[in-house]
Design a protein around this motif. Sequence first.
Motif, mmCIF file in Angstrom:
data_model
loop_
_atom_site.group_PDB
_atom_site.id
_atom_site.type_symbol
_atom_site.label_atom_id
_atom_site.label_comp_id
_atom_site.label_asym_id
_atom_site.label_seq_id
_atom_site.Cartn_x
_atom_site.Cartn_y
_atom_site.Cartn_z
ATOM 1 N N TYR A 154 1.729 3.306 -4.445
ATOM 2 C CA TYR A 154 2.148 4.700 -4.496
ATOM 3 C C TYR A 154 2.701 5.010 -3.104
ATOM 4 O O TYR A 154 2.087 4.651 -2.093
ATOM 5 N N THR A 155 3.802 5.664 -3.059
ATOM 6 C CA THR A 155 4.439 5.852 -1.746
ATOM 7 C C THR A 155 3.585 6.716 -0.825
ATOM 8 O O THR A 155 3.470 6.449 0.373
ATOM 9 N N VAL A 156 2.971 7.785 -1.376
ATOM 10 C CA VAL A 156 2.069 8.632 -0.594
ATOM 11 C C VAL A 156 0.734 8.717 -1.331
ATOM 12 O O VAL A 156 0.674 9.141 -2.491
ATOM 13 N N TYR A 157 -0.328 8.279 -0.653
ATOM 14 C CA TYR A 157 -1.700 8.392 -1.158
ATOM 15 C C TYR A 157 -2.424 9.506 -0.401
ATOM 16 O O TYR A 157 -2.355 9.571 0.845
ATOM 17 N N VAL A 158 -3.192 10.341 -1.122
ATOM 18 C CA VAL A 158 -4.120 11.279 -0.493
ATOM 19 C C VAL A 158 -5.438 11.118 -1.231
ATOM 20 O O VAL A 158 -5.555 11.485 -2.416
ATOM 21 N N ARG A 159 -6.469 10.567 -0.539
ATOM 22 C CA ARG A 159 -7.681 10.138 -1.228
ATOM 23 C C ARG A 159 -8.949 10.654 -0.569
ATOM 24 O O ARG A 159 -9.024 10.811 0.646
ATOM 25 N N ASN A 160 -9.957 10.890 -1.405
ATOM 26 C CA ASN A 160 -11.316 11.168 -0.943
ATOM 27 C C ASN A 160 -12.045 9.837 -0.816
ATOM 28 O O ASN A 160 -12.302 9.153 -1.796
ATOM 29 N N GLN A 161 -12.388 9.486 0.413
ATOM 30 C CA GLN A 161 -13.069 8.229 0.659
ATOM 31 C C GLN A 161 -14.458 8.452 1.259
ATOM 32 O O GLN A 161 -14.944 7.619 2.006
ATOM 33 N N GLY A 162 -15.078 9.589 0.903
ATOM 34 C CA GLY A 162 -16.450 9.802 1.329
ATOM 35 C C GLY A 162 -16.716 11.096 2.046
ATOM 36 O O GLY A 162 -17.853 11.586 2.085
ATOM 37 N N TYR A 163 -15.692 11.708 2.660
ATOM 38 C CA TYR A 163 -15.870 12.959 3.385
ATOM 39 C C TYR A 163 -15.095 14.110 2.736
ATOM 40 O O TYR A 163 -14.664 15.045 3.410
ATOM 41 N N GLY A 164 -14.946 14.036 1.437
ATOM 42 C CA GLY A 164 -14.316 15.115 0.697
ATOM 43 C C GLY A 164 -12.819 14.921 0.533
ATOM 44 O O GLY A 164 -12.173 14.108 1.202
ATOM 45 N N ASP A 165 -12.276 15.709 -0.390
ATOM 46 C CA ASP A 165 -10.829 15.675 -0.601
ATOM 47 C C ASP A 165 -10.113 16.229 0.629
ATOM 48 O O ASP A 165 -10.549 17.243 1.204
ATOM 49 N N ASN B 157 0.823 -1.210 0.000
ATOM 50 C CA ASN B 157 0.000 0.000 0.000
ATOM 51 C C ASN B 157 0.859 1.262 0.000
ATOM 52 O O ASN B 157 1.213 1.731 -1.067
ATOM 53 N N ALA B 158 1.221 1.853 1.193
ATOM 54 C CA ALA B 158 1.855 3.174 1.156
ATOM 55 C C ALA B 158 2.689 3.453 2.403
ATOM 56 O O ALA B 158 2.429 2.904 3.475
ATOM 57 N N ALA B 159 3.646 4.353 2.223
ATOM 58 C CA ALA B 159 4.353 4.880 3.385
ATOM 59 C C ALA B 159 3.422 5.783 4.190
ATOM 60 O O ALA B 159 3.410 5.750 5.424
ATOM 61 N N ILE B 160 2.641 6.628 3.487
ATOM 62 C CA ILE B 160 1.568 7.406 4.125
ATOM 63 C C ILE B 160 0.301 7.205 3.322
ATOM 64 O O ILE B 160 0.261 7.478 2.112
ATOM 65 N N MET B 161 -0.742 6.733 3.985
ATOM 66 C CA MET B 161 -2.072 6.610 3.399
ATOM 67 C C MET B 161 -2.976 7.589 4.111
ATOM 68 O O MET B 161 -3.227 7.462 5.317
ATOM 69 N N MET B 162 -3.456 8.615 3.378
ATOM 70 C CA MET B 162 -4.320 9.636 3.970
ATOM 71 C C MET B 162 -5.633 9.656 3.209
ATOM 72 O O MET B 162 -5.652 9.938 2.003
ATOM 73 N N SER B 163 -6.730 9.378 3.906
ATOM 74 C CA SER B 163 -8.028 9.315 3.238
ATOM 75 C C SER B 163 -9.139 9.698 4.206
ATOM 76 O O SER B 163 -9.011 9.522 5.421
ATOM 77 N N SER B 164 -10.230 10.218 3.651
ATOM 78 C CA SER B 164 -11.338 10.726 4.474
ATOM 79 C C SER B 164 -12.413 9.657 4.669
ATOM 80 O O SER B 164 -13.576 9.861 4.334
ATOM 81 N N ASN B 165 -12.047 8.522 5.260
ATOM 82 C CA ASN B 165 -12.988 7.422 5.448
ATOM 83 C C ASN B 165 -14.077 7.721 6.464
ATOM 84 O O ASN B 165 -15.235 7.336 6.273
ATOM 85 N N PHE B 166 -13.723 8.392 7.574
ATOM 86 C CA PHE B 166 -14.660 8.544 8.686
ATOM 87 C C PHE B 166 -15.003 9.999 8.997
ATOM 88 O O PHE B 166 -15.966 10.265 9.710
#
Length: 339
Positions: free
Chosen positions: A292-303, A265-274
Amino acid sequence: LQHRRRRRDPRPEQGVLSGHDDGVDSAAPRLIAAVAAVVLAAGAIWFLSRGDDGGDTSAPTTVPPTAASSTTWSTSSTTTSTTTTSSTTVPPTTAAPVPTTARPTSGPDGFPDASTTGHLSSDLEPSAGFVVAQDGAVIEGLDVSGKITVVADDVTIRDSRITTSEDYGIFVDENAVNARFQDLTIIGTGIECTAGLAPFGTWTASHLDVSGCEDGVKMHGGQHLEHSYIHDLAVGDTTHNDAVQVTSGKNSVIHHNNLIAPVQNAAIMMSSNFAAVDNWTITNNRFSGGNYTVYVRNQGYGDPTNVLLADNTWVTGSWQYGPYDFDGTGVTMAGNTGF
């Protein structure tokens, strides 16, 4: 009759006192004067020997001990008072200060490694897992088998090793604030360990050496991770390993860490799950691995928004698909290298 009156006449005695008689008794005044002079002289010597305060200045046979001066601190006022009734000093009833570590923050290559992180002592005391329920508690010098659960405020855990097969090495209650974790080795024994440190409460973590769990550290809002080394995560057929995983939260910092992930997965996984993700500062770290070494994702609560990635180093070619992948425009990049 005259003879009797003459014998009763007091004038001869008056003559002696007045000096009108030149007989043998005339020496009496001189004797009296001499005696008076001696008495006066003795009185003067006695008076002078008493000292100015009128007290006896001679040393007593036994000198009593003198009580040491003591300082008594008040917990309700900054005023201190001094007494001479006791030699005991009463300190303020405040928690012992947490010493600032003097160990290096970087290994030879400029980033944290095994030599700059983890527990310091070689004679740790064995312990089972436990719950910390006392505000201001300081836990140190332990070799813990199990999980530490923190449900109090202002707790410090330092210079210890935690080996766990449970879900977390350290679990912080969501209502606990101002925890500090310093100089800790956290070792998971397999993928049953979700992460070394759970994403709840508010805390600062420094000089951690985390390995052996599915994820290294999970983070939320009001948290600060620095000078730590996360590596050798537990890999399974279904794991998605992240050195640091963020699924919600605001106002946190990830500074000067060495974050190594496997390719899952990633060194840093950042996502708006909750919940929303906002205002994160990520600086001076080294990243390695991941799809991807760094992920920044919208997972439901916006970017995610207001995310600063500055002065970080990617290990070139360590990723499977690319150095980073961002949703939206909320990430600012500055001074990064390695891609």
